[in-house]
Design an enzyme around this catalytic site. Sequence first.
Site, PDB file in Angstrom:
ATOM      1  N   GLY A  58       0.789  -1.233   0.000  1.00  0.00           N
ATOM      2  CA  GLY A  58       0.000   0.000   0.000  1.00  0.00           C
ATOM      3  C   GLY A  58       0.814   1.272   0.000  1.00  0.00           C
ATOM      4  O   GLY A  58       0.237   2.369  -0.006  1.00  0.00           O
ATOM      5  N   PRO A  66       4.936  -4.711  -0.731  1.00  0.00           N
ATOM      6  CA  PRO A  66       4.569  -3.596  -1.611  1.00  0.00           C
ATOM      7  C   PRO A  66       4.540  -3.982  -3.092  1.00  0.00           C
ATOM      8  O   PRO A  66       5.333  -4.825  -3.531  1.00  0.00           O
ATOM      9  CB  PRO A  66       5.705  -2.592  -1.367  1.00  0.00           C
ATOM     10  N   ARG A 126      -6.715   2.841 -14.918  1.00  0.00           N
ATOM     11  CA  ARG A 126      -6.780   3.483 -13.604  1.00  0.00           C
ATOM     12  C   ARG A 126      -7.544   4.812 -13.604  1.00  0.00           C
ATOM     13  O   ARG A 126      -8.350   5.056 -12.690  1.00  0.00           O
ATOM     14  CB  ARG A 126      -5.381   3.668 -13.021  1.00  0.00           C
ATOM     15  N   TYR A 166     -10.698   4.493 -11.205  1.00  0.00           N
ATOM     16  CA  TYR A 166     -10.548   5.121  -9.879  1.00  0.00           C
ATOM     17  C   TYR A 166     -10.470   6.642  -9.950  1.00  0.00           C
ATOM     18  O   TYR A 166     -10.193   7.273  -8.918  1.00  0.00           O
ATOM     19  CB  TYR A 166      -9.231   4.673  -9.213  1.00  0.00           C
ATOM     20  N   CYS A 226     -14.488   3.083 -27.245  1.00  0.00           N
ATOM     21  CA  CYS A 226     -15.851   3.605 -27.372  1.00  0.00           C
ATOM     22  C   CYS A 226     -16.531   3.716 -26.008  1.00  0.00           C
ATOM     23  O   CYS A 226     -17.503   3.002 -25.722  1.00  0.00           O
ATOM     24  CB  CYS A 226     -16.642   2.717 -28.309  1.00  0.00           C
TER      25      CYS A 226
END
Length: 409
Positions: free
Chosen positions: A252, A289, A327, A331, A358
């Site tokens: 993280g 990680p 991403r 998010y 599209c």
Amino acid sequence: MHNHLLGHRTPGTGFGPTYHALLGEPPVISRSPWWRRKRQALLQIAGEASPCFVYDEASLHEAAEQMLRLSAIDRCFYAIKASHHPSVLRAFYQKGLGFECVSLGELELIRQHFPKLDPERILFTPNFVPQKEYETGFGYAGHVTLDGIRPLELWPETFASRHIMVRVDPGRGHGHHRHVRTAGAQSKFGVVPEALPRVAHLAKRAGATVVGLHAHVGSGILQRETWLETARFLASFAEQFSQVRLLNIGGGFGVPEHPGAVALDLDALNSELLEFRKAHPQLSLWVEPGRYLVAEAGVLLARVTQIKKKGNTRYVGIETGMNSLIRPALYGACHRIVNLSRLGEPCTITAEVVGPICETGDTLGHAQRLPPTQEGDVLLIATAGAYGRTMSSDYNLRPPATERVLRRR
Ligand code: LLP
């Protein structure tokens, strides 16, 4: 099983003394991103291969060195879901890291690349998988983490005489988006602390030994206190298990993505964790990680295909979009975008940088400040090394960007 590890612990090295010899002097961290210095090489690669991800091998090594300088940490397992490019895996293998895998596919890939790898360097952390995956996983990985109680109830024979780790939910997740916060009531991961006595009971009944506790609270975290909190949280349950000797405090570790975001101070984090170690000398600390090790080492290069002005909005269209880097769509993640062909020219236009997919969500960057940009220019999308290619697809039957590596000299 784990006592020998404590015996020859070399701070921060992960897996024994060999690593320190490789570490050398502290890396000089340049403020300017590597891709500025390597612009010519990148433009050449783009000329041959765009759209493509490019990974800078030297940056991979630097990132690993930074992580390995955490002397409070005994072992670092690279979460290969972030990127499993062979050069990425090789760089971290050379650095002496372990590998955290979440599927049989990932485990098999590691075995394929490093057939002689010590299973001690493989950690398997599956989630909601069938019995067979645990059985096979024990054959590959030296360490297997249980994400719930149910496997012990359903298949106790699978865990008989095994050493296991248990993932605990600290109740509050962290991270850059709600989809990546992996603790708390809305999250499917881990067991609540109240269930730990039952875990202890079931493990004992199955003949398994709980040797470690684990928590991973989310991804893209820039609050340094997170890992100390996790360590304290896990330590508070360790005594419920007579054999618990290690705490895996997760991955993280974020890298700055938004303008103005401040990088994690790993030295300060290390000092805090060293204090923790003093208070809990019997417990080892592990981390796993992904992003921190690869995000900044990777960029996505794509040529501008068409520019369009519609109403007040200017669109800069490029060769690839959410099929390569999902991403931003998934998010709202922020990736810095620069015009590599015109690097250094004043940014005088504002544009939506979009791909050819599209979907309206196929936007790689909103309101990007760019120099006057033309068709054929090469755009660089930064911090794309983690969860770029591994989350890509061939949606619209558009193959995602390929991958290239800038070797170390
Ligand atoms: N350990 C566990 C149990 C995990 O689930 C993850 C990531 C990691 C370690 C590594 O996390 P990292 O250090 O890379 O943050 N696709 C999202 C990130 C999802 C991460 C999923 N699990 C993104 O692109 O932001």
